[in-house]
Write a protein that holds these residues in place. Structure first.
Motif, mmCIF file in Angstrom:
data_model
loop_
_atom_site.group_PDB
_atom_site.id
_atom_site.type_symbol
_atom_site.label_atom_id
_atom_site.label_comp_id
_atom_site.label_asym_id
_atom_site.label_seq_id
_atom_site.Cartn_x
_atom_site.Cartn_y
_atom_site.Cartn_z
ATOM 1 N N ILE A 239 0.831 -1.206 0.000
ATOM 2 C CA ILE A 239 0.000 0.000 0.000
ATOM 3 C C ILE A 239 0.866 1.258 0.000
ATOM 4 N N LYS A 240 1.947 1.228 0.780
ATOM 5 C CA LYS A 240 2.849 2.381 0.871
ATOM 6 C C LYS A 240 3.497 2.667 -0.490
ATOM 7 N N ILE A 241 3.987 1.618 -1.147
ATOM 8 C CA ILE A 241 4.640 1.785 -2.451
ATOM 9 C C ILE A 241 3.624 2.215 -3.504
ATOM 10 N N ALA A 242 2.439 1.595 -3.468
ATOM 11 C CA ALA A 242 1.385 1.948 -4.430
ATOM 12 C C ALA A 242 0.991 3.414 -4.287
ATOM 13 N N SER A 243 0.884 3.890 -3.041
ATOM 14 C CA SER A 243 0.522 5.290 -2.791
ATOM 15 C C SER A 243 1.588 6.243 -3.322
ATOM 16 N N LEU A 244 2.859 5.892 -3.121
ATOM 17 C CA LEU A 244 3.956 6.736 -3.599
ATOM 18 C C LEU A 244 3.918 6.895 -5.113
ATOM 19 N N PHE A 245 3.831 5.770 -5.821
ATOM 20 C CA PHE A 245 3.871 5.839 -7.280
ATOM 21 C C PHE A 245 2.587 6.422 -7.869
ATOM 22 N N SER A 246 1.481 6.247 -7.169
ATOM 23 C CA SER A 246 0.238 6.885 -7.626
ATOM 24 C C SER A 246 0.372 8.399 -7.554
ATOM 25 N N SER A 247 0.990 8.888 -6.473
ATOM 26 C CA SER A 247 1.201 10.342 -6.316
ATOM 27 C C SER A 247 2.118 10.873 -7.413
ATOM 28 N N ILE A 248 3.198 10.141 -7.689
ATOM 29 C CA ILE A 248 4.130 10.564 -8.750
ATOM 30 C C ILE A 248 3.423 10.580 -10.094
ATOM 31 N N SER A 249 2.629 9.552 -10.356
ATOM 32 C CA SER A 249 1.897 9.479 -11.629
ATOM 33 C C SER A 249 0.916 10.638 -11.765
ATOM 34 N N ASN A 250 0.255 10.996 -10.682
ATOM 35 C CA ASN A 250 -0.685 12.125 -10.718
ATOM 36 C C ASN A 250 0.044 13.436 -11.011
ATOM 37 N N ILE A 251 1.223 13.607 -10.409
ATOM 38 C CA ILE A 251 2.010 14.814 -10.671
ATOM 39 C C ILE A 251 2.423 14.872 -12.140
ATOM 40 N N ILE A 252 2.850 13.737 -12.673
ATOM 41 C CA ILE A 252 3.245 13.678 -14.084
ATOM 42 C C ILE A 252 2.049 14.004 -14.984
ATOM 43 N N ASN A 253 0.891 13.460 -14.660
ATOM 44 C CA ASN A 253 -0.314 13.739 -15.467
ATOM 45 C C ASN A 253 -0.669 15.225 -15.415
ATOM 46 N N ASN A 254 -0.523 15.830 -14.243
ATOM 47 C CA ASN A 254 -0.818 17.263 -14.112
ATOM 48 C C ASN A 254 0.139 18.101 -14.968
ATOM 49 N N HIS A 255 1.412 17.723 -14.965
ATOM 50 C CA HIS A 255 2.391 18.451 -15.782
ATOM 51 C C HIS A 255 2.130 18.225 -17.277
ATOM 52 N N GLN A 256 1.707 17.031 -17.633
ATOM 53 C CA GLN A 256 1.375 16.757 -19.030
ATOM 54 C C GLN A 256 0.177 17.591 -19.471
ATOM 55 N N LYS A 258 -0.709 20.462 -18.209
ATOM 56 C CA LYS A 258 -0.267 21.857 -18.305
ATOM 57 C C LYS A 258 0.471 22.100 -19.621
ATOM 58 N N LEU A 259 1.304 21.133 -20.026
ATOM 59 C CA LEU A 259 2.019 21.254 -21.290
ATOM 60 C C LEU A 259 1.042 21.302 -22.459
ATOM 61 N N THR A 260 0.033 20.457 -22.407
ATOM 62 C CA THR A 260 -0.994 20.441 -23.464
ATOM 63 C C THR A 260 -1.732 21.766 -23.517
ATOM 64 N N GLN A 261 -2.054 22.320 -22.352
ATOM 65 C CA GLN A 261 -2.757 23.610 -22.295
ATOM 66 C C GLN A 261 -1.910 24.730 -22.877
ATOM 67 N N LEU A 262 -0.628 24.754 -22.547
ATOM 68 C CA LEU A 262 0.256 25.791 -23.075
ATOM 69 C C LEU A 262 0.391 25.688 -24.595
ATOM 70 N N SER A 263 0.531 24.469 -25.102
ATOM 71 C CA SER A 263 0.655 24.261 -26.551
ATOM 72 C C SER A 263 -0.632 24.671 -27.261
ATOM 73 N N THR A 264 -1.764 24.350 -26.643
ATOM 74 C CA THR A 264 -3.061 24.724 -27.221
ATOM 75 C C THR A 264 -3.240 26.241 -27.219
ATOM 76 N N LEU A 265 -2.816 26.879 -26.121
ATOM 77 C CA LEU A 265 -2.907 28.338 -26.029
ATOM 78 C C LEU A 265 -2.066 29.009 -27.110
ATOM 79 N N LYS A 266 -0.842 28.521 -27.325
ATOM 80 C CA LYS A 266 0.016 29.096 -28.354
ATOM 81 C C LYS A 266 -0.623 28.957 -29.730
#
Length: 275
Positions: A239-256, A258-266
């Motif tokens: 559970i501890k490991i699953a929670s860690l990697f889920s958090s990292i994956s969520n951060i990566i998805n959020n950054h992705q 944001k990148l999509t939004q910036l490209s769309t805005l341009k």
């Protein structure tokens, strides 16, 4: 400003028009005789150029952040999920040995078939994850497709070795009957999901798959697949490991996102500014 103009869609569409020869090529006479709008005010041109330049810098920085996070996740996966009885890197609270399990002890294969057309949303398993799929495969009916729910494992026996194995997180749906579908038993589904795409596991899949009609397609030996050994810690550590990697994956998805939004805005700004 001129550099931005050269990247604009209207310039491309005119520059790529054929001059009438069998080999399509840019017709500079056509381009040079076409009319384009530019700001008459130099200050306005500079401001537009600076705005797009700042967007480009933000996009580049966002791309770098995304790559760094993805590299971090890969490195942590290799360290925390090294498939060892006593991993060198782990949370301080845990000292117990990880136990050996065969995939056949962790995966319980099932097959529930849809009974009517479009009974549930159509999903597809890819090397990038689960995706929604519109339409039908080759125009055939989707009656008899396999019904899956959240937390089920879906894999493609033809390109499993490329990483086409996923934990469904898109709700109840149907997938092609060519996929194998499983329930996770004796382990935390999220923990198992992260372990399934490590380099070590991809190598194992390749070893139990025989090359088929093409280089990409390899036919999975299901009996050999079920004998692949993975190491699993106690429930709390999972559970501890699953929670860690889920958090990292969520951060990566959020950054992705944001990148999509910036490209769309341009793209939007370029279209509106150079109509």
């Amino acid at each position: 400003m001129a550099n931005l103009f050269l990247k604009f869609r209207k310039f491309y569409s005119i520059a790529n028009l054929s001059s009438g020869s069998k080999m399509p090529r840019s017709d500079w006479n056509l381009v040079s005789n076409s009319r384009f709008n530019f700001p008459e005010n130099t200050i306005e041109s500079i401001k537009i150029g600076n705005l797009i330049l700042q967007l480009d810098k933000l996009i580049t920085l966002q791309q770098r952040k995304l790559k760094q996070l993805e590299r971090l996740k890969t490195a942590m996966l290799q360290q925390l999920l090294a498939n060892q009885r006593f991993p060198k890197v782990r949370f301080n609270d845990f000292k117990d040995s990880w136990k050996d399990y065969r995939l056949g002890e962790v995966f319980d294969e099932f097959s529930v078939k849809s009974k009517r057309e479009n009974e549930y949303k159509l999903l597809s398993s890819t090397t990038s994850g689960m995706e929604s799929r519109s339409g039908r495969v080759s125009g055939h009916s989707n009656i008899g497709y396999k019904v899956i729910d959240n937390g089920d494992i879906v894999l493609s026996p033809q390109n499993l070795w490329l990483g086409n194995i996923n934990l469904n997180n898109m709700g109840k749906g149907i997938v092609s009957p060519s996929y194998h579908t499983f329930k996770i038993v004796n382990a935390n589904p999220i923990f198992v999901n992260f372990q399934l795409k490590t380099e070590k596991m991809l190598f194992e899949y390749k070893m139990v798959s025989v090359q088929g009609a093409s280089v990409v397609r390899r036919n999975l030996d299901m009996d050999a697949f079920k004998k692949i050994v993975i190491k699993i810690p106690n429930e709390k550590e999972q559970i501890k490991i699953a929670s860690l990697f889920s958090s990292i994956s969520n951060i990566i998805n959020n950054h992705q996102n944001k990148l999509t939004q910036l490209s769309t805005l341009k793209k939007y700004l370029l279209q509106k500014m150079f109509i």
